[in-house]
Design a protein around this motif. Structure first.
Motif, short mmCIF file in Angstrom:
data_model
loop_
_atom_site.label_atom_id
_atom_site.label_comp_id
_atom_site.label_asym_id
_atom_site.label_seq_id
_atom_site.Cartn_x
_atom_site.Cartn_y
_atom_site.Cartn_z
N VAL A 179 0.86 -1.20 0.00
CA VAL A 179 0.00 0.00 0.00
C VAL A 179 0.89 1.25 0.00
O VAL A 179 0.68 2.19 -0.77
CB VAL A 179 -0.94 0.01 1.24
N ILE A 180 1.90 1.23 0.85
CA ILE A 180 2.80 2.39 0.95
C ILE A 180 3.57 2.59 -0.36
O ILE A 180 3.70 3.72 -0.85
CB ILE A 180 3.77 2.22 2.15
N ALA A 181 4.04 1.49 -0.94
CA ALA A 181 4.77 1.60 -2.22
C ALA A 181 3.88 2.23 -3.29
O ALA A 181 4.31 3.11 -4.04
CB ALA A 181 5.25 0.22 -2.66
N ARG A 182 2.63 1.77 -3.34
CA ARG A 182 1.70 2.31 -4.35
C ARG A 182 1.42 3.78 -4.10
O ARG A 182 1.40 4.59 -5.02
CB ARG A 182 0.37 1.52 -4.34
N LYS A 183 1.23 4.13 -2.83
CA LYS A 183 0.95 5.55 -2.52
C LYS A 183 2.13 6.41 -2.94
O LYS A 183 1.97 7.50 -3.48
CB LYS A 183 0.70 5.73 -1.01
N PHE A 184 3.33 5.91 -2.66
CA PHE A 184 4.53 6.66 -3.04
C PHE A 184 4.57 6.84 -4.56
O PHE A 184 4.76 7.94 -5.07
CB PHE A 184 5.80 5.95 -2.55
N ASN A 185 4.37 5.74 -5.26
CA ASN A 185 4.42 5.80 -6.73
C ASN A 185 3.37 6.75 -7.31
O ASN A 185 3.65 7.49 -8.24
CB ASN A 185 4.21 4.40 -7.33
N ASN A 186 2.18 6.68 -6.72
CA ASN A 186 1.10 7.56 -7.24
C ASN A 186 1.43 9.02 -7.02
O ASN A 186 1.16 9.86 -7.86
CB ASN A 186 -0.23 7.26 -6.53
N LYS A 187 2.04 9.28 -5.89
CA LYS A 187 2.27 10.69 -5.55
C LYS A 187 3.53 11.24 -6.23
O LYS A 187 3.56 12.40 -6.67
CB LYS A 187 2.39 10.80 -4.03
N TYR A 188 4.58 10.39 -6.28
CA TYR A 188 5.88 10.93 -6.70
C TYR A 188 6.43 10.30 -7.99
O TYR A 188 7.55 10.59 -8.39
CB TYR A 188 6.90 10.75 -5.57
N GLY A 189 5.67 9.40 -8.57
CA GLY A 189 6.14 8.75 -9.80
C GLY A 189 6.64 7.34 -9.51
O GLY A 189 7.18 7.06 -8.43
N GLU A 190 6.45 6.48 -10.51
CA GLU A 190 6.75 5.06 -10.38
C GLU A 190 8.18 4.84 -9.88
O GLU A 190 9.14 5.32 -10.49
CB GLU A 190 6.56 4.42 -11.78
N TYR A 191 8.35 4.15 -8.77
CA TYR A 191 9.70 3.86 -8.30
C TYR A 191 9.81 2.49 -7.62
O TYR A 191 10.65 1.68 -7.98
CB TYR A 191 10.17 4.96 -7.33
N PHE A 192 8.90 2.21 -6.66
CA PHE A 192 8.98 0.93 -5.93
C PHE A 192 8.13 -0.12 -6.65
O PHE A 192 7.08 0.20 -7.17
CB PHE A 192 8.47 1.09 -4.50
N HIS A 193 8.62 -1.35 -6.64
CA HIS A 193 7.74 -2.39 -7.21
C HIS A 193 7.13 -3.24 -6.10
O HIS A 193 7.53 -3.18 -4.94
CB HIS A 193 8.50 -3.26 -8.23
N GLU A 194 6.13 -4.00 -6.50
CA GLU A 194 5.36 -4.81 -5.55
C GLU A 194 6.22 -5.91 -4.92
O GLU A 194 7.07 -6.50 -5.59
CB GLU A 194 4.20 -5.43 -6.32
N ILE A 195 5.98 -6.19 -3.64
CA ILE A 195 6.68 -7.31 -3.00
C ILE A 195 5.71 -8.46 -2.77
O ILE A 195 4.50 -8.25 -2.72
CB ILE A 195 7.27 -6.88 -1.63
#
Ligand code: TYM
Length: 328
Positions: free
Chosen positions: A161-177
């Protein structure tokens, strides 16, 4: 360099002796995984101080946890072993994640509810924020898989959830674990088979380094007489059978299963057999541990090298994150 290997990250708290739940839920898998993946295994000392912390005991517990990782078979040539607090990027990234994690997500966490029930006089902010630090632990190394017991799965979902929130807000960076779980494993308490085996209740556990006599004594007190719906095995008995399945031979397992089905089983015999099988299973690991404990210098060196390696990767991630969120 292991450029193409997928990444594994997992941590374990240094809060006293490791028990069979820790071994089956995590440690045993770590040993296999180090041969196939780029692995980061760490001692989650910062997580552990959200519980009741004894500063006299803590250093011993931390080193003991590292020695346990080594004794079960982790090889610092194959994996990176380090102490969480040695890498400041963990707490720094956790703070950044705090700013994108909704309170409501943390309020739902069952471990938080469970632990705050157990330590009523010490419900601290760290205990609440704990899963956010865990997300930072994992995402700093861009993990693909996280080997844990079933009790940690909710924290891994939150990490996504946190990874997706980060990606949505700041651009794609973390991938799913993904959790890496061989079997949905939940080793239950010996004294209350409704609850998981847990370090916070020492009588409920069998520890990896318990001497055979202690294992026997603890098992002798294991609860078997719990209610169960007609035709179902009582939970305490099912837990004993799962221990036998995990640590014993097929022959012993079949013998007792048959006796159970015929109603001739003697639980004292079943318990003694399990005690013996567990003690044998860990005999070599116990020996390895006492050898490693006698050689603190090597352990400190492993930790120093581990921190250097993990620190490099972690600072690269943190730099990229800061850039994305506009910190200069
Ligand atoms: P911890 O220290 O409580 O437990 C370490 C590992 O043991 C597993 N485990 C069990 N598995 C099956 N049955 C049980 N009764 C049982 N008890 C414990 C846990 O699932 C865990 O895999 N929050 C984590 C530590 C952590 C972490 C991380 C893990 C911090 N950061 C990042 C993975 C990735 C914890 O408290 O584990």
């Amino acid at each position: 360099m292991h450029m193409n290997k997928e990444v594994i990250v997992s941590g374990i708290q240094p809060t006293g002796d490791m028990h069979l739940g820790n071994y089956l839920g995590a440690l045993k898998d770590f040993v296999d995984l180090q041969n196939k993946f780029e692995c980061y295994f760490f001692i989650a000392d910062l997580h552990s101080i959200t519980g009741d912390n004894d500063p006299q005991e803590k250093p011993k517990q931390i080193i003991d946890a590292v020695e346990t990782l080594l004794a079960v078979g982790l090889d610092p040539k194959k994996c990176t072993i380090f102490i969480q607090s040695h890498i400041p990027a963990h707490t720094e990234l956790a703070w950044i994640f705090n700013t994108i994690t909704p309170m409501g997500e943390l309020e739902r966490m069952t471990q938080y509810k469970d632990k705050s029930g157990k330590q009523k006089n010490n419900i601290n902010v760290g205990l609440f924020d704990y899963p956010v630090l865990q997300a930072a632990d994992i995402l700093l190394y861009h993990a693909n898989f996280v080997p844990v017991g079933a009790d940690q799965v909710q924290h891994l979902e939150l990490t996504n959830v946190i990874a997706r929130k980060f990606n949505n807000k700041y651009g794609e960076y973390f991938h799913e674990i993904k959790p890496y779980i061989q079997k949905p494993l939940r080793i239950m308490s010996l004294t209350n088979p409704e609850r998981k085996m847990s370090k916070s209740e020492p009588a409920s556990t069998i520890n990896i380094f318990d001497e055979p006599e202690i294992i026997k004594k603890k098992l002798a007190k294991a609860v078997t007489a719990t209610d169960a719906p007609q035709g179902q095995m009582p939970k305490g008995v099912a837990n004993l059978f799962s221990l036998l399945e995990m640590f014993g031979s097929m022959n012993t397992l079949h013998k007792f299963k048959k006796e159970y089905d015929h109603g001739t089983i003697k639980y004292s015999e079943l318990k003694n057999a399990i005690a013996e099988e567990i003690a044998n299973y860990f005999a070599e690991i116990r020996q390895a541990k006492s050898k490693i404990s006698g050689n603190k210098k090597d352990t400190y060196l492993i930790l120093e090298q581990g921190a250097a390696k993990a620190g490099n990767v972690a600072s690269r991630t943190l730099r990229a994150v800061k850039e994305k969120i506009g910190l200069i």
